[in-house]
Enzyme design. Structure first.
Site, short mmCIF file in Angstrom:
data_model
loop_
_atom_site.label_atom_id
_atom_site.label_comp_id
_atom_site.label_asym_id
_atom_site.label_seq_id
_atom_site.Cartn_x
_atom_site.Cartn_y
_atom_site.Cartn_z
N LYS A 161 0.82 -1.21 0.00
CA LYS A 161 0.00 0.00 0.00
C LYS A 161 0.85 1.26 0.00
O LYS A 161 2.07 1.23 0.19
CB LYS A 161 -0.96 -0.02 1.20
CG LYS A 161 -2.07 -1.04 1.04
CD LYS A 161 -3.08 -0.98 2.17
CE LYS A 161 -4.24 -1.95 1.91
NZ LYS A 161 -5.22 -1.96 3.02
N ARG B 183 -2.73 -9.99 5.82
CA ARG B 183 -3.26 -10.16 4.47
C ARG B 183 -2.19 -9.65 3.51
O ARG B 183 -1.85 -8.46 3.51
CB ARG B 183 -4.56 -9.36 4.33
CG ARG B 183 -5.25 -9.48 2.98
CD ARG B 183 -6.56 -8.70 3.00
NE ARG B 183 -7.29 -8.78 1.74
CZ ARG B 183 -7.09 -7.99 0.70
NH1 ARG B 183 -6.18 -7.01 0.77
NH2 ARG B 183 -7.78 -8.14 -0.41
#
Length: 281
Positions: free
Chosen positions: A228, A262
């Site tokens: 991210k 995740r």
């Protein structure tokens, strides 16, 4: 804190020796526009092959996503999301791995549960009308996430007085709502929502506070920060060069209390976690 996390046919220990090793959730995007691997695993054959590879590499769970939730991404029609997700879910049912479906649409939740999904991972925290009813009477696990605004607008001007406190309050309210609806706490895990309506500073404040969030809500934490922008902001790397930073983020999340990570890069994350745990035994 419950002693286990119930996810359909799977039950994951949250205390005792088994709890020392976090659950690694491999990301399987079957969308044409995911921020990190859009289109790569859209075909059923490629999706199945990638899922099998992640399981061999040590993934305990596979998270199937049929709608991109990158900042600014538009929602897709229910029929289109179902057409992306359901063939993949049916194809993966024979694999020895828990299967999660990443969706905020009640209609998709219902079909996924009928098809045997072990978890529903909802970035909207089961706030859509009908979402709680869609999952209430099943035995699948539920991951509820904090998000400020929507994917279309969430990164325009994220603002908090106390980001950690506000995320805790939101998660507690949503958990209480699910429990009042008759859903067992043993089925629920929580996600602070890295990158979903947060600045870089907000994200790292939440990362440092994962233990506080876990204790305040009393449920296992899922951390999803793989590749991210919070990784890119610190490393200066583009998406395709954020593997090392993402692994460091996963280790930091586990060190601060996350029970589930995740990730895109399963093999590298699993190896790093093995070494990290060996050093702490």
């Amino acid at each position: 804190m419950p002693k286990q996390l119930q996810c359909g046919q799977y039950s994951f220990a949250l205390d005792g020796p088994a709890s020392t090793h976090p659950i690694v959730m491999g990301i399987l995007n079957v969308t044409p526009d995911s921020f990190s691997d859009g289109g790569r695993y859209q075909g059923l054959e490629f999706a199945l092959s990638h899922a099998e590879e992640m399981i061999r590499d040590g993934a305990t769970m596979i998270d199937i996503g049929g709608e991109s939730t990158r900042p600014g991404s538009p929602s897709v029609p229910v029929a289109e999301e179902l057409a992306r997700v359901m063939p993949t879910l049916y194809a993966l049912r024979t694999l020895d791995c828990a299967l999660s479906v990443d969706t905020c649409k009640p209609e998709v939740m219902v079909e996924a549960i009928i098809a045997g999904a072990d978890m529903i991972n909802d970035i909207n925290g089961f706030r859509a009308p009908g979402a709680i009813e869609a999952v209430r009477d099943s035995d699948c696990g539920l991951c509820l996430m904090h998000m400020q605004a929507t994917p279309q607008t969430m990164q325009q001007a994220p603002s908090y007085v106390d980001v950690v406190g506000e995320v805790i309050d939101f998660l507690n309210e949503r958990v209480d709502t699910l429990v009042r609806a008759g859903i067992a706490r043993e089925r629920i895990c929580i996600d602070p929502g890295f990158g979903f309506g947060k600045t870089v500073e907000h994200n790292y404040a939440l990362l440092r506070a994962l233990g506080r969030i876990r204790d305040a809500v009393g449920l296992p934490v899922l951390a999803g920060l793989s590749r991210k922008s919070m990784i890119g902001a610190v490393t200066g790397r583009p998406v395709e060069q954020r593997i090392a930073g993402s692994i460091a983020g996963a280790l930091a999340a586990v060190a601060h209390g996350a029970r589930i990570v995740r990730v895109h890069d399963v093999a590298e994350t699993v190896d790093a976690l093995k070494v990290w745990h060996a050093a702490h035994e």
